[in-house]
Scaffold this active site. Sequence first.
Site, PDB file in Angstrom:
ATOM      1  N   ARG A 302       0.842  -1.296  -0.069  1.00 31.12           N
ATOM      2  CA  ARG A 302       0.023   0.050  -0.035  1.00 31.12           C
ATOM      3  C   ARG A 302       0.910   1.200  -0.001  1.00 31.12           C
ATOM      4  NH1 ARG A 302      -1.873   3.176   4.386  1.00 31.12           N
ATOM      5  NH2 ARG A 302      -3.457   4.599   3.819  1.00 31.12           N
ATOM      6  N   SER A 317      -6.886   3.359   0.720  1.00 30.65           N
ATOM      7  CA  SER A 317      -6.959   2.749   2.168  1.00 30.65           C
ATOM      8  C   SER A 317      -6.608   1.319   2.132  1.00 30.65           C
ATOM      9  CB  SER A 317      -8.071   3.250   3.029  1.00 30.65           C
ATOM     10  OG  SER A 317      -9.081   2.681   2.172  1.00 30.65           O
ATOM     11  N   SER A 410     -17.440  -4.571   8.273  1.00 33.14           N
ATOM     12  CA  SER A 410     -17.488  -3.675   9.028  1.00 33.14           C
ATOM     13  C   SER A 410     -16.149  -3.086   9.526  1.00 33.14           C
ATOM     14  CB  SER A 410     -18.305  -3.718  10.272  1.00 33.14           C
ATOM     15  OG  SER A 410     -18.226  -2.758  11.187  1.00 33.14           O
ATOM     16  N   ASN A 411     -15.574  -1.929   9.298  1.00 31.64           N
ATOM     17  CA  ASN A 411     -13.997  -1.580   9.768  1.00 31.64           C
ATOM     18  C   ASN A 411     -14.465  -0.728  10.892  1.00 31.64           C
ATOM     19  OD1 ASN A 411     -11.514  -1.185   9.459  1.00 31.64           O
ATOM     20  ND2 ASN A 411     -11.518   0.371   7.962  1.00 31.64           N
ATOM     21  N   GLY A 435     -10.735  -5.451  12.893  1.00 26.34           N
ATOM     22  CA  GLY A 435     -10.244  -4.534  14.108  1.00 26.34           C
ATOM     23  C   GLY A 435      -9.119  -3.747  13.615  1.00 26.34           C
ATOM     24  N   HIS A 463     -26.154 -19.580  10.638  1.00 23.70           N
ATOM     25  CA  HIS A 463     -25.877 -20.957  10.943  1.00 23.70           C
ATOM     26  C   HIS A 463     -27.043 -21.867  10.333  1.00 23.70           C
ATOM     27  CE1 HIS A 463     -23.205 -23.903  12.108  1.00 23.70           C
ATOM     28  NE2 HIS A 463     -23.188 -23.849  13.329  1.00 23.70           N
ATOM     29  N   ASP A 467     -22.311 -23.567   7.678  1.00 25.33           N
ATOM     30  CA  ASP A 467     -21.545 -24.445   8.578  1.00 25.33           C
ATOM     31  C   ASP A 467     -20.440 -23.958   8.931  1.00 25.33           C
ATOM     32  OD1 ASP A 467     -19.505 -25.730   6.913  1.00 25.33           O
ATOM     33  OD2 ASP A 467     -21.297 -26.500   5.898  1.00 25.33           O
TER      34      ASP A 467
END
Length: 493
Positions: A302, A317, A410-411, A435, A463, A467
């Site tokens: 990057r 980013s 989701s960042n 994270g 679920h 699986d």
Amino acid sequence: MASAIALRSCYRAAGQLLCVRHIRLYGSFRLLKAKYICGFDKYAWRYRHQLRLFRTSVVSSGQIVQFKLSDIGEGITEVTVKEWYVKEGDAVSQFDSICEVQSDKASVTITSRYDGVIRKLHYNLDEIAYVGKPLVDIETAALKDVTPEEDVVETPAVSHEEHTHQEIKGHKTLATPAVRRLAMENNIKLSEVVGTGKDNRILKEDILNYLAKQTGAILPLSPKPEIIPPSPKLEPTPGKPKEKIPKIPVPISKPVVISGKDKTEALSGFHKAMVKTMTAALKIPHFGYCDEIDLTQLVQLREELKPVAQARGVNLSFMPFFIKAASLGLLHYPILNASVDENCQNITYKASHNIGVAMDTEQGLLVPNVKSVQACSVFEVALELNRLQNLGSANQLGTNDLTGGTFTLSNIGTIGGTYTKPVILPPEVAIGALGKIQVLPRFNNNGDVFEAQIMNVSWSADHRIIDGATMARFSNLWKSYLENPASMLLDLK
């Protein structure tokens, strides 16, 4: 005396002739008045005064159209009026902005279909407006081709079916009337067309190119913008390496209230949508899976590509790499890019990878999505992500941006945290939460300790149809693409 009476009768006959003529063609009244009344005495002035009153009564009894709020789509039946751009007595033209409304999915600007004068606003700010109900009353001039298709007050109905021209926030549909007419004739929403003119103005060529994509027609390609090569990277002077300054969390600046009274507010807009979505998500049995990713090589890559992207006007980013790697993984595990019906009896495998990105905005949590990631390069994903981020910061994300997602990332790490438990957005069946990236000690193959760029990821899957082994294998493949970004080249389309 007889001549005076005859002259007076002549004046009266001229006035009656003028009234009849005015009823038939009141638009040419001023020309007639100048022709017949100029030079009249006090009797002529009296008739002229009456004619002016007669003309005023004609204008005040124009057709008043009840302009209804049309169907916005996505099953939306009510919206909140956030801002009025007009007030009673204002003159409006076609395509002028009337108001901004907000649904539980997006903000929409309603524009006028008519030329006329606003006579009544049916709602105040922050009131709920319903689809199919009158939004404003507009007084219009006499319309041609009158048919009983639309609600009109005091006069016969107006022609054409009810259709509200809408402008999605974030997609400023700047276009000439000719271009708008071309779009309407071909049932094209201007919010879905990318404008190439000045200030993103939509041109005739943009409509034709859009039609070509829909119908498969081949049109001449538009010239591509010149790509400016990046400037030579300056080598840092040798010396003591710069130390990273630790980031100190800054609290959101809000007025502090020491004491006050309890306040109850009705949920609306995006908060109301979150209640509906999360209530539906509670019915899904979530399977969780977590892992850590070594992004050391990706961080170096990057840094090398960042100035190249900046030269093209794009901020690069890590998220475009995460999104593209997820799309490559979905090609191997398409069940993660699927949806189920409410009773979980049928699975629909989605052809497009519309990957959503959770964003924290002033309006709350929004999840716009990048369309057809499987057909995009990393740079194209970054370009689209920049656009969505800019619109999100300005609270201008449109319905098209916020709907149609098939998979979500989701960042949350941009704010903080390592592991989390993401909640699936129905009807999707999987979601990932990323994270923060942190420098941690790790061992290499020789047993030596080195600094590694570590990021934690948390997955949730439905679920009922997915699986644990499938989720783990997908995560391992996604992890391999990011830990060895050169391997992505083998599977890029």
